[in-house]
Write a protein that holds these residues in place. Structure first.
Motif, PDB file in Angstrom:
ATOM      1  N   VAL A  24     -31.955 -32.952  -6.390  1.00  0.00           N
ATOM      2  CA  VAL A  24     -31.272 -31.683  -6.654  1.00  0.00           C
ATOM      3  C   VAL A  24     -29.980 -31.635  -5.840  1.00  0.00           C
ATOM      4  CG1 VAL A  24     -33.372 -30.397  -7.181  1.00  0.00           C
ATOM      5  CG2 VAL A  24     -32.624 -30.576  -4.807  1.00  0.00           C
ATOM      6  N   ASP A  25     -29.238 -30.546  -6.004  1.00  0.00           N
ATOM      7  CA  ASP A  25     -27.995 -30.376  -5.258  1.00  0.00           C
ATOM      8  C   ASP A  25     -28.257 -30.333  -3.759  1.00  0.00           C
ATOM      9  OD1 ASP A  25     -26.789 -30.204  -7.703  1.00  0.00           O
ATOM     10  OD2 ASP A  25     -26.619 -28.025  -7.698  1.00  0.00           O
ATOM     11  N   LEU A  26     -27.246 -30.715  -2.994  1.00  0.00           N
ATOM     12  CA  LEU A  26     -27.368 -30.647  -1.539  1.00  0.00           C
ATOM     13  C   LEU A  26     -27.726 -29.229  -1.091  1.00  0.00           C
ATOM     14  CD1 LEU A  26     -24.386 -32.798  -0.202  1.00  0.00           C
ATOM     15  CD2 LEU A  26     -26.805 -33.412  -0.349  1.00  0.00           C
ATOM     16  N   LEU A  27     -28.650 -29.141  -0.140  1.00  0.00           N
ATOM     17  CA  LEU A  27     -29.161 -27.900   0.442  1.00  0.00           C
ATOM     18  C   LEU A  27     -30.064 -27.123  -0.513  1.00  0.00           C
ATOM     19  CD1 LEU A  27     -25.996 -26.658   2.401  1.00  0.00           C
ATOM     20  CD2 LEU A  27     -27.837 -28.175   3.161  1.00  0.00           C
ATOM     21  N   ALA A  28     -30.429 -27.753  -1.640  1.00  0.00           N
ATOM     22  CA  ALA A  28     -31.359 -27.109  -2.580  1.00  0.00           C
ATOM     23  C   ALA A  28     -32.725 -27.763  -2.557  1.00  0.00           C
ATOM     24  CB  ALA A  28     -30.786 -27.149  -3.998  1.00  0.00           C
ATOM     25  N   GLY A  29     -32.892 -28.788  -1.701  1.00  0.00           N
ATOM     26  CA  GLY A  29     -34.163 -29.499  -1.636  1.00  0.00           C
ATOM     27  C   GLY A  29     -34.823 -29.377  -0.285  1.00  0.00           C
ATOM     28  N   ASP A  30     -35.637 -30.369   0.051  1.00  0.00           N
ATOM     29  CA  ASP A  30     -36.462 -30.318   1.258  1.00  0.00           C
ATOM     30  C   ASP A  30     -35.924 -31.129   2.432  1.00  0.00           C
ATOM     31  OD1 ASP A  30     -38.412 -28.685   0.037  1.00  0.00           O
ATOM     32  OD2 ASP A  30     -39.319 -30.429  -0.928  1.00  0.00           O
ATOM     33  N   VAL A  31     -34.765 -31.755   2.282  1.00  0.00           N
ATOM     34  CA  VAL A  31     -34.187 -32.475   3.423  1.00  0.00           C
ATOM     35  C   VAL A  31     -33.837 -31.474   4.522  1.00  0.00           C
ATOM     36  CG1 VAL A  31     -32.262 -33.864   4.266  1.00  0.00           C
ATOM     37  CG2 VAL A  31     -33.276 -34.379   2.041  1.00  0.00           C
ATOM     38  N   ASP A  32     -34.300 -31.731   5.733  1.00  0.00           N
ATOM     39  CA  ASP A  32     -33.965 -30.892   6.882  1.00  0.00           C
ATOM     40  C   ASP A  32     -32.631 -31.393   7.439  1.00  0.00           C
ATOM     41  OD1 ASP A  32     -33.695 -29.560   9.276  1.00  0.00           O
ATOM     42  OD2 ASP A  32     -35.755 -29.906   9.948  1.00  0.00           O
ATOM     43  N   TYR A  33     -31.552 -30.884   6.875  1.00  0.00           N
ATOM     44  CA  TYR A  33     -30.240 -31.406   7.259  1.00  0.00           C
ATOM     45  C   TYR A  33     -29.836 -31.027   8.682  1.00  0.00           C
ATOM     46  CZ  TYR A  33     -28.777 -33.992   3.168  1.00  0.00           C
ATOM     47  OH  TYR A  33     -28.672 -34.958   2.195  1.00  0.00           O
ATOM     48  N   ILE A  34     -30.456 -30.005   9.244  1.00  0.00           N
ATOM     49  CA  ILE A  34     -30.200 -29.703  10.655  1.00  0.00           C
ATOM     50  C   ILE A  34     -30.764 -30.826  11.528  1.00  0.00           C
ATOM     51  CG2 ILE A  34     -30.755 -28.135  12.557  1.00  0.00           C
ATOM     52  CD1 ILE A  34     -30.675 -25.844  10.526  1.00  0.00           C
ATOM     53  N   ALA A  35     -31.995 -31.256  11.215  1.00  0.00           N
ATOM     54  CA  ALA A  35     -32.604 -32.367  11.957  1.00  0.00           C
ATOM     55  C   ALA A  35     -31.870 -33.675  11.697  1.00  0.00           C
ATOM     56  CB  ALA A  35     -34.076 -32.500  11.575  1.00  0.00           C
ATOM     57  N   VAL A  36     -31.418 -33.866  10.462  1.00  0.00           N
ATOM     58  CA  VAL A  36     -30.683 -35.080  10.102  1.00  0.00           C
ATOM     59  C   VAL A  36     -29.377 -35.172  10.881  1.00  0.00           C
ATOM     60  CG1 VAL A  36     -29.373 -36.154   8.221  1.00  0.00           C
ATOM     61  CG2 VAL A  36     -31.730 -35.413   7.844  1.00  0.00           C
ATOM     62  N   LYS A  37     -28.629 -34.079  10.894  1.00  0.00           N
ATOM     63  CA  LYS A  37     -27.344 -34.081  11.619  1.00  0.00           C
ATOM     64  C   LYS A  37     -27.580 -34.302  13.115  1.00  0.00           C
ATOM     65  CE  LYS A  37     -22.864 -33.375  12.151  1.00  0.00           C
ATOM     66  NZ  LYS A  37     -22.733 -33.180  13.596  1.00  0.00           N
ATOM     67  N   LYS A  38     -28.614 -33.688  13.660  1.00  0.00           N
ATOM     68  CA  LYS A  38     -28.929 -33.875  15.072  1.00  0.00           C
ATOM     69  C   LYS A  38     -29.251 -35.342  15.358  1.00  0.00           C
ATOM     70  CE  LYS A  38     -32.137 -32.452  18.719  1.00  0.00           C
ATOM     71  NZ  LYS A  38     -33.376 -31.696  19.032  1.00  0.00           N
ATOM     72  N   ALA A  39     -30.009 -35.969  14.463  1.00  0.00           N
ATOM     73  CA  ALA A  39     -30.372 -37.378  14.654  1.00  0.00           C
ATOM     74  C   ALA A  39     -29.137 -38.273  14.608  1.00  0.00           C
ATOM     75  CB  ALA A  39     -31.377 -37.800  13.588  1.00  0.00           C
ATOM     76  N   PHE A  40     -28.228 -37.987  13.694  1.00  0.00           N
ATOM     77  CA  PHE A  40     -26.988 -38.768  13.642  1.00  0.00           C
ATOM     78  C   PHE A  40     -26.160 -38.574  14.913  1.00  0.00           C
ATOM     79  CE2 PHE A  40     -27.261 -38.893   8.816  1.00  0.00           C
ATOM     80  CZ  PHE A  40     -27.435 -40.267   8.774  1.00  0.00           C
ATOM     81  N   ASP A  41     -26.105 -37.347  15.394  1.00  0.00           N
ATOM     82  CA  ASP A  41     -25.367 -37.079  16.635  1.00  0.00           C
ATOM     83  C   ASP A  41     -25.966 -37.855  17.805  1.00  0.00           C
ATOM     84  OD1 ASP A  41     -23.660 -35.382  15.293  1.00  0.00           O
ATOM     85  OD2 ASP A  41     -24.685 -33.537  15.922  1.00  0.00           O
ATOM     86  N   GLU A  42     -27.289 -37.927  17.842  1.00  0.00           N
ATOM     87  CA  GLU A  42     -27.960 -38.586  18.964  1.00  0.00           C
ATOM     88  C   GLU A  42     -27.730 -40.091  18.988  1.00  0.00           C
ATOM     89  OE1 GLU A  42     -31.990 -37.264  18.595  1.00  0.00           O
ATOM     90  OE2 GLU A  42     -31.616 -35.367  19.666  1.00  0.00           O
ATOM     91  N   ILE A  43     -27.535 -40.711  17.820  1.00  0.00           N
ATOM     92  CA  ILE A  43     -27.252 -42.154  17.819  1.00  0.00           C
ATOM     93  C   ILE A  43     -25.746 -42.427  17.814  1.00  0.00           C
ATOM     94  CG2 ILE A  43     -29.421 -42.646  16.628  1.00  0.00           C
ATOM     95  CD1 ILE A  43     -27.690 -43.344  14.119  1.00  0.00           C
ATOM     96  N   GLY A  44     -24.949 -41.364  17.788  1.00  0.00           N
ATOM     97  CA  GLY A  44     -23.499 -41.523  17.840  1.00  0.00           C
ATOM     98  C   GLY A  44     -22.871 -41.979  16.543  1.00  0.00           C
ATOM     99  N   TYR A  45     -23.539 -41.698  15.408  1.00  0.00           N
ATOM    100  CA  TYR A  45     -22.952 -42.106  14.117  1.00  0.00           C
ATOM    101  C   TYR A  45     -21.807 -41.178  13.752  1.00  0.00           C
ATOM    102  CZ  TYR A  45     -22.313 -43.454   9.284  1.00  0.00           C
ATOM    103  OH  TYR A  45     -21.756 -43.894   8.108  1.00  0.00           O
ATOM    104  N   ASP A  46     -20.633 -41.748  13.521  1.00  0.00           N
ATOM    105  CA  ASP A  46     -19.475 -40.939  13.133  1.00  0.00           C
ATOM    106  C   ASP A  46     -18.712 -41.577  11.969  1.00  0.00           C
ATOM    107  OD1 ASP A  46     -18.359 -43.106  14.384  1.00  0.00           O
ATOM    108  OD2 ASP A  46     -17.178 -41.965  15.841  1.00  0.00           O
TER     109      ASP A  46
END
Length: 278
Positions: A224-246
């Protein structure tokens, strides 16, 4: 992070119009795809690539990755040696075209054990698929290294490399700075949690796809469209920040919408801004 959009997200058939829409919608770049009859294909020449590159520059867009849909029919793990060789040749062409375009990476499907949405697909024994995939990657890594283009393995619905530990370990066995992960956030959701994969794959992640998915559907119709499903994008963004992905994050809105498809492009851009905190 830089914000990209997959060429597969568009129903428009004119490349200049695609670039114009992508730019107007606020994307930084476009991910192209080597397909049988696509803007980029097995017959693409350096001259063709130069024209595409110039057109992207006209609109102030970066070309950073080349995907391919050809691996669903031609893959590294097939029983046929000729099919396996075909897949390797596709990757070599993909790497070369990416180098001509000035792209950093290509996306490859690493083969399969079975594909539910391809009814006639072979069922390959898991350990055999693993050995064949590893052999192909070991053969191709020197080409990637020579062209200085990253060969990135995507996690897809292929019943293969089903855990982040397996994905991590096969990349480490190949042991090349030019072989890594193309991590698809939405593809993981039917069997796991993307934030776990991000933590484990860590610096092996070279490119990222954003999609969203509803677990209770359980089929391809669940995308489905972004933010219309079950992905926890807050947790995803936090995980990317923690590994330094930019690096690049690419919206892959598949299948493309036939009605008001441009609106989906603009809505996707706004959703990505929200996720990325822009």
């Amino acid at each position: 992070m830089k914000k990209g959009i997959s060429i597969w997200s568009f129903t428009e058939t004119d490349l200049e119009k695609i670039f114009a829409i992508a730019k107007d919608a606020g994307f930084d770049g476009v991910e192209l795809a080597l397909d049988e009859n696509g803007f980029v294909n097995m017959g693409t020449t350096k001259e063709d690539a130069d024209k595409i590159k110039a057109l992207a520059q006209k609109y102030g867009l970066e070309l950073y990755s080349v995907a391919s849909g050809l691996y669903w029919k031609q893959n590294y793990t097939a029983n046929s040696e000729q099919v396996r060789r075909n897949a390797i040749e596709i990757t070599k062409k993909q790497l070369q075209v990416a180098a001509w375009l000035g792209c950093q990476s290509i996306l490859v499907v690493p083969g399969s054990v079975g594909i539910d949405f391809e009814p006639d697909s072979e069922i390959i024994e898991y350990d055999t698929a693993y050995d064949r995939c590893l052999a192909a990657l070991n053969e191709l890594k020197s080409v990637a290294e020579e062209l200085k283009v990253e060969l990135c393995i995507e996690n897809v619905w292929n019943k293969f490399l089903l855990s982040p530990l397996e994905m991590r370990d096969i990349i480490d066995k190949v042991n090349s700075p030019y072989v890594g992960s193309y991590f698809d956030v939405g593809n993981v959701l039917y069997s796991g949690y993307p934030e776990h994969w991000i933590k484990i794959l860590n610096k092996r992640i070279r490119k990222v796809h954003f999609k969203d998915y509803r677990r209770n559907v359980g089929t391809l119709d669940g995308f489905v469209d972004l933010l219309a499903g079950d992905v926890d994008y807050i947790a995803v963004k936090k995980a990317f920040d923690e590994i330094g992905y930019d690096g690049w994050v690419t919206a892959e809105m598949i299948p493309p919408y036939k009605l008001y498809s441009d609106a989906i492009i603009y809505n996707t851009s706004k959703s990505m801004d929200r996720i990325l905190g822009r």
